[in-house]
Motif scaffolding. Structure first.
Motif, PDB file in Angstrom:
ATOM      1  N   TYR A  31       0.833  -1.186   0.000  1.00  0.00           N
ATOM      2  CA  TYR A  31       0.000   0.000   0.000  1.00  0.00           C
ATOM      3  C   TYR A  31       0.874   1.244   0.000  1.00  0.00           C
ATOM      4  O   TYR A  31       2.007   1.232   0.485  1.00  0.00           O
ATOM      5  N   ARG A  35      -1.963   6.171   2.061  1.00  0.00           N
ATOM      6  CA  ARG A  35      -3.188   5.405   2.317  1.00  0.00           C
ATOM      7  C   ARG A  35      -3.388   5.244   3.827  1.00  0.00           C
ATOM      8  O   ARG A  35      -2.443   4.949   4.557  1.00  0.00           O
ATOM      9  N   SER A  39      -9.018   1.492   7.550  1.00  0.00           N
ATOM     10  CA  SER A  39      -9.948   1.734   6.444  1.00  0.00           C
ATOM     11  C   SER A  39     -11.341   2.076   6.972  1.00  0.00           C
ATOM     12  O   SER A  39     -11.614   1.991   8.179  1.00  0.00           O
ATOM     13  N   LYS A  40     -12.239   2.439   6.074  1.00  0.00           N
ATOM     14  CA  LYS A  40     -13.627   2.759   6.455  1.00  0.00           C
ATOM     15  C   LYS A  40     -14.328   1.533   7.042  1.00  0.00           C
ATOM     16  O   LYS A  40     -15.109   1.644   7.978  1.00  0.00           O
ATOM     17  N   GLN A  43     -13.074   1.102  10.558  1.00  0.00           N
ATOM     18  CA  GLN A  43     -13.680   2.118  11.428  1.00  0.00           C
ATOM     19  C   GLN A  43     -15.102   1.727  11.811  1.00  0.00           C
ATOM     20  O   GLN A  43     -15.496   1.851  12.977  1.00  0.00           O
ATOM     21  N   THR A 108     -15.801  -6.166   2.368  1.00  0.00           N
ATOM     22  CA  THR A 108     -15.467  -4.982   1.597  1.00  0.00           C
ATOM     23  C   THR A 108     -16.483  -3.887   1.865  1.00  0.00           C
ATOM     24  O   THR A 108     -17.531  -4.125   2.465  1.00  0.00           O
ATOM     25  N   ILE A 109     -16.217  -2.696   1.406  1.00  0.00           N
ATOM     26  CA  ILE A 109     -17.106  -1.565   1.638  1.00  0.00           C
ATOM     27  C   ILE A 109     -18.451  -1.766   0.938  1.00  0.00           C
ATOM     28  O   ILE A 109     -19.475  -1.292   1.399  1.00  0.00           O
TER      29      ILE A 109
END
Length: 112
Positions: A31, A35, A39-40, A43, A108-109
Motif C-alpha cells: 500500500y 493510504r 480503512s472505512k 472504522q 469490503t465496503i
C-alpha cells in the motif's frame, strides 16, 4: 489487569498466527504511504463493536438483576460483589473472543 492483558494479547496473536497466507495476499503490491492505516470498514467495525460491548458491559454493571437466565438474580451490592464481578469478567472475555473471531476477515465496503 494481567488477565485482561493476557486475553487481549494472546487471543489476538493466535488469531493472526492461524490465518494462512493466500496467493492474492502474497502477490499484491504494498500500500502507498498516503493510504490510511485504518480503512472505512475497520472504522465501522471498531465503532460498532465498541458500542455493542460498552452497552452490554454497562448493562451488566448497573442492572445485573435484569439478566433473564440467572436464578437467583445477581444484585448490585458493592460489599458482595464476587459473583457480580465474575459474571462481568466472563462476559468481557467472551465479548473479546467474539470480536477477535469476527475481525479476522473484514468485508469490503460494498458489503457493508
Amino acid at each position: 489487569m494481567l488477565w485482561v492483558n493476557m486475553i487481549m494479547d494472546s487471543l489476538a496473536s493466535l488469531a493472526l498466527a492461524t490465518e494462512l497466507p493466500t496467493k492474492e495476499l502474497l502477490d499484491r503490491m504494498p500500500y502507498g504511504r498516503r493510504r490510511p492505516v485504518i480503512s472505512k470498514v475497520m472504522q465501522a467495525n471498531i465503532i460498532g463493536h465498541s458500542l455493542y460491548q460498552i452497552g452490554v458491559l454497562l448493562w451488566l454493571l448497573f442492572a445485573p438483576q435484569t439478566i433473564p437466565f440467572l436464578d437467583p438474580p445477581i444484585t448490585h451490592d458493592p460489599t458482595q460483589g464476587s459473583v457480580h464481578w465474575s459474571v462481568f469478567f466472563n462476559v468481557f472475555v467472551l465479548l473479546q473472543l467474539f470480536n477477535e473471531f469476527n475481525s479476522r476477515r473484514l468485508p469490503t465496503i460494498e458489503k457493508l
